[in-house]
Structure formats: structure tokens, C-alpha cells
Design a protein around this motif. Sequence first.
Motif, PDB file in Angstrom:
ATOM      1  N   ALA A   1       0.873  -1.176   0.000  1.00  0.00           N
ATOM      2  CA  ALA A   1       0.000   0.000   0.000  1.00  0.00           C
ATOM      3  C   ALA A   1       0.907   1.222   0.000  1.00  0.00           C
ATOM      4  CB  ALA A   1      -0.886   0.009   1.236  1.00  0.00           C
ATOM      5  N   MET A   2       0.620   2.133  -0.919  1.00  0.00           N
ATOM      6  CA  MET A   2       1.394   3.382  -0.972  1.00  0.00           C
ATOM      7  C   MET A   2       0.548   4.479  -0.323  1.00  0.00           C
ATOM      8  SD  MET A   2       2.946   5.406  -4.278  1.00  0.00           S
ATOM      9  CE  MET A   2       1.393   5.983  -4.947  1.00  0.00           C
ATOM     10  N   ALA A   3       1.052   5.039   0.768  1.00  0.00           N
ATOM     11  CA  ALA A   3       0.354   6.132   1.456  1.00  0.00           C
ATOM     12  C   ALA A   3       1.039   7.440   1.079  1.00  0.00           C
ATOM     13  CB  ALA A   3       0.403   5.926   2.959  1.00  0.00           C
ATOM     14  N   THR A   4       0.254   8.386   0.551  1.00  0.00           N
ATOM     15  CA  THR A   4       0.823   9.664   0.115  1.00  0.00           C
ATOM     16  C   THR A   4       0.136  10.791   0.867  1.00  0.00           C
ATOM     17  OG1 THR A   4       1.091   8.727  -2.098  1.00  0.00           O
ATOM     18  CG2 THR A   4       1.312  11.117  -1.898  1.00  0.00           C
TER      19      THR A   4
ATOM     20  N   GLY B   1       4.741   8.737  15.492  1.00  0.00           N
ATOM     21  CA  GLY B   1       3.638   8.824  16.437  1.00  0.00           C
ATOM     22  C   GLY B   1       2.396   8.122  15.927  1.00  0.00           C
ATOM     23  N   CYS B   2       1.251   8.516  16.498  1.00  0.00           N
ATOM     24  CA  CYS B   2       0.006   7.784  16.237  1.00  0.00           C
ATOM     25  C   CYS B   2      -0.523   7.983  14.823  1.00  0.00           C
ATOM     26  CB  CYS B   2      -1.051   8.200  17.247  1.00  0.00           C
ATOM     27  SG  CYS B   2      -0.652   7.588  18.889  1.00  0.00           S
ATOM     28  N   VAL B   3      -0.143   9.071  14.150  1.00  0.00           N
ATOM     29  CA  VAL B   3      -0.633   9.267  12.783  1.00  0.00           C
ATOM     30  C   VAL B   3      -0.104   8.156  11.887  1.00  0.00           C
ATOM     31  CG1 VAL B   3      -0.584  10.757  10.767  1.00  0.00           C
ATOM     32  CG2 VAL B   3      -0.908  11.750  13.021  1.00  0.00           C
ATOM     33  N   ASP B   4       1.193   7.893  11.982  1.00  0.00           N
ATOM     34  CA  ASP B   4       1.749   6.800  11.183  1.00  0.00           C
ATOM     35  C   ASP B   4       1.068   5.480  11.539  1.00  0.00           C
ATOM     36  OD1 ASP B   4       3.362   8.346   9.672  1.00  0.00           O
ATOM     37  OD2 ASP B   4       5.254   7.801  10.629  1.00  0.00           O
ATOM     38  N   ALA B   5       0.754   5.292  12.832  1.00  0.00           N
ATOM     39  CA  ALA B   5       0.081   4.054  13.253  1.00  0.00           C
ATOM     40  C   ALA B   5      -1.283   3.944  12.578  1.00  0.00           C
ATOM     41  CB  ALA B   5      -0.063   4.045  14.769  1.00  0.00           C
ATOM     42  N   ARG B   6      -1.995   5.062  12.474  1.00  0.00           N
ATOM     43  CA  ARG B   6      -3.313   5.039  11.804  1.00  0.00           C
ATOM     44  C   ARG B   6      -3.151   4.768  10.307  1.00  0.00           C
ATOM     45  NH1 ARG B   6      -7.513   9.635  13.185  1.00  0.00           N
ATOM     46  NH2 ARG B   6      -8.635   8.366  11.672  1.00  0.00           N
ATOM     47  N   VAL B   7      -2.103   5.340   9.735  1.00  0.00           N
ATOM     48  CA  VAL B   7      -1.849   5.110   8.299  1.00  0.00           C
ATOM     49  C   VAL B   7      -1.577   3.635   8.052  1.00  0.00           C
ATOM     50  CG1 VAL B   7      -0.282   5.615   6.365  1.00  0.00           C
ATOM     51  CG2 VAL B   7      -1.016   7.465   7.892  1.00  0.00           C
ATOM     52  N   ILE B   8      -0.792   3.030   8.927  1.00  0.00           N
ATOM     53  CA  ILE B   8      -0.470   1.599   8.764  1.00  0.00           C
ATOM     54  C   ILE B   8      -1.750   0.767   8.876  1.00  0.00           C
ATOM     55  CG2 ILE B   8       0.773  -0.352   9.791  1.00  0.00           C
ATOM     56  CD1 ILE B   8       2.885   1.829  10.699  1.00  0.00           C
ATOM     57  N   ALA B   9      -2.573   1.118   9.860  1.00  0.00           N
ATOM     58  CA  ALA B   9      -3.827   0.360  10.053  1.00  0.00           C
ATOM     59  C   ALA B   9      -4.723   0.488   8.823  1.00  0.00           C
ATOM     60  CB  ALA B   9      -4.545   0.880  11.297  1.00  0.00           C
ATOM     61  N   ASP B  10      -4.837   1.700   8.273  1.00  0.00           N
ATOM     62  CA  ASP B  10      -5.672   1.901   7.085  1.00  0.00           C
ATOM     63  C   ASP B  10      -5.047   1.256   5.841  1.00  0.00           C
ATOM     64  OD1 ASP B  10      -7.295   3.611   8.783  1.00  0.00           O
ATOM     65  OD2 ASP B  10      -8.074   4.417   6.887  1.00  0.00           O
TER      66      ASP B  10
ATOM     67  N   GLU C   1      -3.403  -1.487   5.826  1.00  0.00           N
ATOM     68  CA  GLU C   1      -3.733  -2.914   5.896  1.00  0.00           C
ATOM     69  C   GLU C   1      -5.174  -3.158   5.432  1.00  0.00           C
ATOM     70  OE1 GLU C   1      -2.524  -3.724   9.898  1.00  0.00           O
ATOM     71  OE2 GLU C   1      -0.439  -4.090   9.278  1.00  0.00           O
ATOM     72  N   LYS C   2      -6.060  -2.216   5.774  1.00  0.00           N
ATOM     73  CA  LYS C   2      -7.456  -2.346   5.311  1.00  0.00           C
ATOM     74  C   LYS C   2      -7.506  -2.214   3.787  1.00  0.00           C
ATOM     75  CE  LYS C   2      -9.525  -0.450   9.497  1.00  0.00           C
ATOM     76  NZ  LYS C   2     -10.058   0.775  10.092  1.00  0.00           N
ATOM     77  N   ALA C   3      -6.762  -1.276   3.250  1.00  0.00           N
ATOM     78  CA  ALA C   3      -6.750  -1.071   1.792  1.00  0.00           C
ATOM     79  C   ALA C   3      -6.231  -2.310   1.087  1.00  0.00           C
ATOM     80  CB  ALA C   3      -5.888   0.145   1.445  1.00  0.00           C
ATOM     81  N   LEU C   4      -5.211  -2.953   1.668  1.00  0.00           N
ATOM     82  CA  LEU C   4      -4.676  -4.182   1.071  1.00  0.00           C
ATOM     83  C   LEU C   4      -5.707  -5.304   1.153  1.00  0.00           C
ATOM     84  CD1 LEU C   4      -1.012  -4.027   2.431  1.00  0.00           C
ATOM     85  CD2 LEU C   4      -1.670  -4.072   0.027  1.00  0.00           C
ATOM     86  N   ALA C   5      -6.425  -5.351   2.259  1.00  0.00           N
ATOM     87  CA  ALA C   5      -7.424  -6.419   2.444  1.00  0.00           C
ATOM     88  C   ALA C   5      -8.589  -6.270   1.477  1.00  0.00           C
ATOM     89  CB  ALA C   5      -7.924  -6.408   3.891  1.00  0.00           C
ATOM     90  N   THR C   6      -9.000  -5.013   1.210  1.00  0.00           N
ATOM     91  CA  THR C   6     -10.169  -4.786   0.345  1.00  0.00           C
ATOM     92  C   THR C   6      -9.787  -4.531  -1.107  1.00  0.00           C
ATOM     93  OG1 THR C   6     -10.108  -2.418   0.798  1.00  0.00           O
ATOM     94  CG2 THR C   6     -11.485  -3.765   2.255  1.00  0.00           C
ATOM     95  N   SER C   7      -8.483  -4.298  -1.352  1.00  0.00           N
ATOM     96  CA  SER C   7      -7.977  -3.922  -2.688  1.00  0.00           C
ATOM     97  C   SER C   7      -8.619  -2.636  -3.192  1.00  0.00           C
ATOM     98  CB  SER C   7      -8.210  -5.043  -3.709  1.00  0.00           C
ATOM     99  OG  SER C   7      -7.482  -6.176  -3.335  1.00  0.00           O
ATOM    100  N   GLU C   8      -9.016  -1.783  -2.289  1.00  0.00           N
ATOM    101  CA  GLU C   8      -9.632  -0.503  -2.658  1.00  0.00           C
ATOM    102  C   GLU C   8      -8.816   0.641  -2.073  1.00  0.00           C
ATOM    103  OE1 GLU C   8     -12.315   0.266  -4.481  1.00  0.00           O
ATOM    104  OE2 GLU C   8     -12.644  -1.842  -4.981  1.00  0.00           O
TER     105      GLU C   8
END
Lengths: 124, 350
Positions: free
Chosen positions: B19-22, B54-63, B65-72
Motif C-alpha cells: 500500500a502506498m500512502a501519500t 507517532g500515532c498518525v503513522d500508526a493510523r496510516v499503517i492500520a488503514d 492494511e485495510k486497503a490491502l485487504a479490500t484492494s480498494e
Amino acid sequence: MGVLYSEKLLDHFRRPRNYGALTDPDVSYESFNPLCGDRIRIEVKIENKSVKEVGFKGDGCAISIASASLLTEIILNTDPNKISNDQLIAALESDIKPARVQCALLPLEALRAGLKVYQDQEQH
Amino acid sequence: MDELFTDLEKLAKVEKRVAMATLVGTRGTSPKREGAKMWVGEEGRILGSVTIGGCVDARVIADAEKALATSEPRLLQVDLDNEDAWEMGLSCAGSLDVLIEPFDLTSPNNMLIETYHAVRSAIEQGKTVAIVTPLKDGAQRLLLFEDENTDSDDELRKVAFELMRKRKSATVSIGDPPVEVFIEVHGPPPTLIIFGAGHLSMPLVNLAHDLGLKTIVVDGRPRFATRERFPEADELLIGIPSEIARTLSYNSSTFVVLTAHDYKYDLPVLKVVLPAGAAYVGLLGSKRRGKAIKAFLKEGGMEESLLDCLHVPTGLDIGADSAPEIALSILAEAVAIKSGRRGASLRERE
């Protein structure tokens, strides 16, 4: 600077004559002082052993730029082999200290080296 | 840009899907600028960051993983009030928009890798490129190159070319009804051109190299402009400095510093570089010397507005004494000028 250098020298430094490159010169030679960094390139077109066109480019101190400018005026329509060191230094009309003679003669050094290359090529 | 490719290449060897987070939008203050990237691999590998942690990166990682799971793809919006910022350990409050897109790296026609290969190829040719990504409707990416027709009436192209000129990535609304697109700008590294290969120029090149700048050193003296003295320099050019100056190109990502401290180089080179459009032109020397140089150039016909662009003495007032400190002072001022900042302490910033 005004005290040491003549008005003529300063004028040639501020408004160098014949500054620029020639198209298809017969002679093109660049000389430089390895320590202070003055660099002068002289270009000449020759016809019947006489200078028909001359130009120079370079970044240098006031003495070397003024000397190059004066050199181009002196050799135009003459035999470029005939100019002497003393003639060029005298043309600056300034008290050039021994340590700065090298600056004054840098353009002449480029001209002579370039003429040698040209004459060697002409002989072969 | 180099970091982006390095990260992508590293991941392509060990991960099948990423997942690429920009970071596509910031409001308030943000430690990173739009375009910052974080990669999250399906196998758990993480590279890069869209904040300082901090927690922002943690939220990005969590999201991610969701994006990878849904492919969306997902657009993550993180609003931080002061209390949150304090609790999250961030130094500043603000809000961030992060676009998270899943990609299959094993796909033969991988769009992500193809896009960035095209970007890299353009950069290697010295071009600036914009990747236009719609944030919501899932439309395909569009690549724009700076050498396309910049006079286009097309609104998107106009905005993209202006951002390319500023070398800035941003989210913009285009059209009616408005569609939000993220314009991600990539270009060749900024260039530092140094006239004078003396003692000061050595740490200047080293520091600039560490900052990711391309460096060019110009001098008339082959004994000074040597590879031994400048192992990190990208180019060493020996010849008539003002003549070399005419052969170089200058733009909003070019810094020029004259360190020769010798009028024989300073005057003819300044005549070339001041009108050329560099982001910064600095001259080593005192105020008194600077005044004399400017007076000489003015007498030669140079416009006052161009003379005002000359930074002399060059550098910020940080009490620099040694050559490396002076180099730091010069580059700090150059970066500040390019960014439109004063170069003051951050704690004094509103």
C-alpha cells in the motif's frame, strides 16, 4: 586602484576593446596563471602575415584584461610577431610592479603560443 | 525522489503487494510536505513516513492494511486538535489527508512501477514531471511533462505547470463541478553552482551533497578544481568562469554561490548569473565589498532590481567562523530564500 593605475589602463579594463570570439580564427590560444586564476584566450585571423581580425575573451585582473585589450589594438593590421614585452607594458602607462608583470604579459604569452601552433601547422 | 525509488525497489524484491500512502493535503502546520510517502507491505514491511512518527503513522499503517485487504484505495483524514497533538506526541496541530492505494507488484503491467519508471526516466533527462491522481473517483493517473505545451488553456495543465515551476506538490480542485486531484511534482535535484574552488568550497560541496543537491564547481585553475579536493562534486569545470557561466542553465531550483572573493571572477560571472533567473545568488565578501561590486555593475548598466537579488555577504547570521560553519550558513540562507522564509528561529514563527 586609481592611484596605482593609469586612466588608460582603467578605461581598457572597464571597456575592453575587441572582446569576443572570432568565427574560424587562424590562431586561438588560451593561457592562464595557475595560481591566481587569470585566464585569457586570444583569437586572430591572419592574412599575408598581418592581423586582419583579433578578439579576446577571459576573466582576469585589471592589468591582464587591460593588457589584452591594448594588445588587440596594437597588433591589428601589423605583423603580430613583432610586438615586444616592453612595448605592451609601456602601453599600459602604469607602474607595473615586478610581481604583476606576469599579469601584463599573460595575453602576449597566449598570442605567442598560438602563433607558434599556427606557424608549425603552416610549415607542415 | 531517490528515496522513493530506493524504497519501491526494495519492496518489489520482497513484497507481492504494497500500500502506498501519500500525504496529499495538510492544513495548519505539518512536519512533512505534500508528496511525503509511506509504504506498507502485505508481509508487514514499512518504509518511509508521512509525518514525523507517532500515532498518525500508526493510523496510516492500520488503514493501509485495510486497503490491502479490500484492494480498494482509501482517503484517510486525520484531524488533530491541540489536545490530540499533545497526546500523540506531535510537535504541532493541524489536519492531514493521506491517500492510501494498494498495488500488486507481481502484476506484469504494474501501473505504479510503470508510472514511476516513466517519472525516473524524465528526471534523468533533466525534466520535471507531474503525476495527477484523482482523489475520489478512482480514475487513472495522468502524467504531465514540463516540456509539453505550457500555454495550454486547459485548467488542469495550467495549475500543474505552475506547480511544476514552483516544484511543489498539492491537492487542487479542478472543473465545475469541482473534482479534487493530487498533483505530485517530481524533478531533477536542485543544483548548486559554485564559482571558485578555494578552501570554503570544499565543505560547501560536501554539505550540499548531503542535502541532495547536484553540485557544479567552476574555476580557472586546474590545480584547485581537482577531484581530490572535491570528491563529491558532480561536475568540475575548468576554463574562463564567465564563459562557462553562459553555458549553464539556471531556474527556480538553482543556487549560485561565488566564493572566489576576487573581482576578476565576481564581476564577469555576476553579469551572467544575476539576470539568469537562479533561486539564489550569493557572493562571499563584506558589505563594503558588496557595495563596491554592486556600484561597478550598476555603472556597467545592470538594473537595480537585479542588484537587489544579490545576497552579499552570503549566508545567515549564525556566528559562522570555520569553513564548514560558513558553508552551513550559506546553504541555510539559500534554502530559506528558495522556500520564501526569513531564516529565523522556528520558535519565532507565527
